[in-house]
Design a protein around this motif. Sequence first.
Motif, mmCIF file in Angstrom:
data_model
loop_
_atom_site.group_PDB
_atom_site.id
_atom_site.type_symbol
_atom_site.label_atom_id
_atom_site.label_comp_id
_atom_site.label_asym_id
_atom_site.label_seq_id
_atom_site.Cartn_x
_atom_site.Cartn_y
_atom_site.Cartn_z
ATOM 1 N N MET A 1 0.817 -1.250 -0.024
ATOM 2 C CA MET A 1 -0.143 -0.117 0.010
ATOM 3 C C MET A 1 0.848 1.195 -0.070
ATOM 4 O O MET A 1 1.847 1.586 0.799
ATOM 5 N N ILE A 2 0.601 2.252 -0.859
ATOM 6 C CA ILE A 2 1.281 3.171 -1.033
ATOM 7 C C ILE A 2 0.243 4.760 -0.448
ATOM 8 O O ILE A 2 -0.825 4.880 -0.652
ATOM 9 N N VAL A 3 1.204 5.356 0.845
ATOM 10 C CA VAL A 3 0.285 6.338 1.229
ATOM 11 C C VAL A 3 0.976 7.615 0.849
ATOM 12 O O VAL A 3 2.041 8.023 1.117
ATOM 13 N N GLY A 4 0.272 8.548 -0.237
ATOM 14 C CA GLY A 4 0.723 9.599 -0.523
ATOM 15 C C GLY A 4 0.737 9.740 -2.114
ATOM 16 O O GLY A 4 1.435 8.878 -2.544
ATOM 17 N N GLY A 5 0.062 10.396 -2.574
ATOM 18 C CA GLY A 5 -0.113 10.590 -4.132
ATOM 19 C C GLY A 5 0.544 11.910 -4.821
ATOM 20 O O GLY A 5 0.066 12.350 -5.760
ATOM 21 N N GLY A 6 1.503 12.159 -4.400
ATOM 22 C CA GLY A 6 2.531 13.160 -4.825
ATOM 23 C C GLY A 6 3.713 12.446 -5.843
ATOM 24 O O GLY A 6 3.288 11.448 -6.272
ATOM 25 N N PRO A 7 4.444 13.157 -6.487
ATOM 26 C CA PRO A 7 5.251 12.473 -7.440
ATOM 27 C C PRO A 7 5.863 11.295 -7.032
ATOM 28 O O PRO A 7 5.980 10.325 -7.781
ATOM 29 N N ALA A 8 6.124 11.228 -5.701
ATOM 30 C CA ALA A 8 7.136 10.049 -5.217
ATOM 31 C C ALA A 8 6.014 8.644 -5.175
ATOM 32 O O ALA A 8 6.587 7.677 -5.731
ATOM 33 N N GLY A 9 4.892 9.099 -4.645
ATOM 34 C CA GLY A 9 4.025 7.849 -4.639
ATOM 35 C C GLY A 9 3.471 7.493 -5.783
ATOM 36 O O GLY A 9 3.415 6.404 -5.912
ATOM 37 N N LEU A 10 3.269 8.214 -6.797
ATOM 38 C CA LEU A 10 2.808 8.002 -8.136
ATOM 39 C C LEU A 10 3.690 7.234 -8.891
ATOM 40 O O LEU A 10 3.461 6.270 -9.497
ATOM 41 N N ALA A 11 4.796 7.768 -9.066
ATOM 42 C CA ALA A 11 6.256 7.199 -9.450
ATOM 43 C C ALA A 11 6.285 5.423 -9.060
ATOM 44 O O ALA A 11 6.447 4.767 -9.732
ATOM 45 N N THR A 12 6.050 5.368 -7.828
ATOM 46 C CA THR A 12 6.173 4.078 -7.150
ATOM 47 C C THR A 12 5.090 3.265 -7.735
ATOM 48 O O THR A 12 5.210 1.893 -8.059
ATOM 49 N N SER A 13 3.719 3.677 -7.830
ATOM 50 C CA SER A 13 2.540 3.003 -8.292
ATOM 51 C C SER A 13 2.760 2.687 -9.637
ATOM 52 O O SER A 13 2.832 1.601 -10.147
ATOM 53 N N PHE A 14 3.409 3.313 -10.718
ATOM 54 C CA PHE A 14 3.770 3.076 -12.027
ATOM 55 C C PHE A 14 4.571 2.027 -12.068
ATOM 56 O O PHE A 14 4.603 1.114 -12.989
ATOM 57 N N THR A 15 5.676 2.053 -11.268
ATOM 58 C CA THR A 15 6.686 1.079 -11.296
ATOM 59 C C THR A 15 6.154 -0.292 -10.694
ATOM 60 O O THR A 15 6.396 -1.424 -11.202
ATOM 61 N N LEU A 16 5.522 -0.229 -9.779
ATOM 62 C CA LEU A 16 5.122 -1.518 -9.022
ATOM 63 C C LEU A 16 3.986 -2.266 -10.155
ATOM 64 O O LEU A 16 3.939 -3.313 -10.377
ATOM 65 N N ARG A 19 5.838 -3.812 -12.703
ATOM 66 C CA ARG A 19 6.387 -5.048 -12.486
ATOM 67 C C ARG A 19 5.352 -6.085 -12.082
ATOM 68 O O ARG A 19 5.578 -7.291 -11.457
ATOM 69 N N GLY A 20 4.026 -5.766 -12.022
ATOM 70 C CA GLY A 20 3.047 -6.627 -11.866
ATOM 71 C C GLY A 20 2.607 -6.831 -10.533
ATOM 72 O O GLY A 20 1.996 -7.914 -10.020
ATOM 73 N N VAL A 21 2.737 -5.864 -9.620
ATOM 74 C CA VAL A 21 2.371 -5.906 -8.121
ATOM 75 C C VAL A 21 1.277 -5.288 -7.808
ATOM 76 O O VAL A 21 1.373 -4.074 -7.939
#
Length: 365
Positions: A1-16, A19-21
């Motif tokens: 789970m990602i908490v926070g949807g600024g540039p860092a959280g959104l880039a994490t989401s795109f990468t996950l 990678r199929g996570v």
Amino acid sequence: MIVGGGPAGLATSFTLSARGVPHVLIDAQTKPSHKPGEALSPNARPLLQKLGIEHLLEHPAHQQYYGLESCWGSEQLEAKSFMSELHRNGYLLHRRLFEAQLRVIAQYTTQFFGEGFRLKQIQPSTQQGQQWKIAIENPAQNHLREIHAQWVIDATGRKASVCRHLGIQKQVIDEQFAMVFKAKLEREVPHQIWVEATKQGWWYVAPLDRKHLTMMFFTLQELIPTGEQRASFLAQQLASTLHLKKIISTSTLLTDQIQLWPAGTTCLEVPSGEGWLAVGDAAHAYDPVSSFGITSALASGFYGGHTVADLLKGKSEAHGVYRYILENAFQAYFQQLITHYGREKRWPDAFFWQKRFPTLVDANA
Ligand SMILES: Cc1cc2nc3c(=O)[nH]c(=O)nc-3n(C[C@H](O)[C@H](O)[C@H](O)COP(=O)(O)OP(=O)(O)OC[C@H]3O[C@@H](n4cnc5c(N)ncnc54)[C@H](O)[C@@H]3O)c2cc1C
């Protein structure tokens, strides 16, 4: 789970997602809120390509910029052009639009994107295979949810809310603040950034759109007056510049709305641990003089996403690699920061320069 949807959280989401996570993402704001900081340096380009978001910059509201002029360490205004560099321009982002564009993509990369949801509580989970039981709430809709997750990623910016819940210590290395406001332009100015040091701090000025400049004065909290005196304080600080006052002489300062933002350097004692990881400003927040913030947030989201995906595949060395990348980047930044502030020697007795620089040297010792 990602908490926070600024540039860092959104880039994490795109990468996950790449990678199929499967994952969920929440952000306390239903829509992107106003945030200062729009200069995306030219060297961010390869990262944007890796994240598959370079095309977002084609929107006409994001303006290309080709260099900066800086008065720092001497009375000269020195120009730095990007035209001879590999990537010939950076971008002055329409920040709210940029985050809205990223959020549209996140609708496809997440299992659930909880806009308006904020973190309420984190506890160890009793469910098999899950590490955390996370309570989230949407106060506007009086909606409470519980999510069990193997991983929690802190992308809450300088608040580092997840880490605070987990008891991870954050070190505040310096207490710089930004006084942020706009100026109305009477005529267009070149697409570039201006930086000028003064006795009490330093100025950052850039075009916001065709009609406005964003104006930021960086100083220490102790020097910022209260309430109504702030406008005259800023006018005095501008009058004390050698170049900036001439460059923006025909614009009107809109000092009826001045915002204060923390803008010093902070870092967590460690950026990751068992079942958790911090990205962006939550892990390391940079002095805006570096223009590192957005690029680093996207980069740590990219590496953080890969780290979690690798760890889920049993590659236990990924933790160490993530820490190494983040801590090395932070050390390099810190050396540059000390060198940069050390170049300004014109006001050795002034509070801002006297108080600030020894603190940085001590912190690095
Ligand atoms: C005055 C100033 C000027 C700057 N100028 C520049 C610049 O020119 N160039 C540059 O690159 N960088 C600049 N920066 C830095 C840049 O803005 C940040 O580094 C960047 O926003 C960090 O991104 P992030 O995703 O880590 O955090 P943020 O952008 O802060 O995003 C965090 C998100 O988490 C959400 N959130 C917070 N708490 C919770 C919670 N409890 N539950 C759910 N959601 C939560 C927030 O709503 C927010 O959307 C500047 C910063 C300041 C203060």
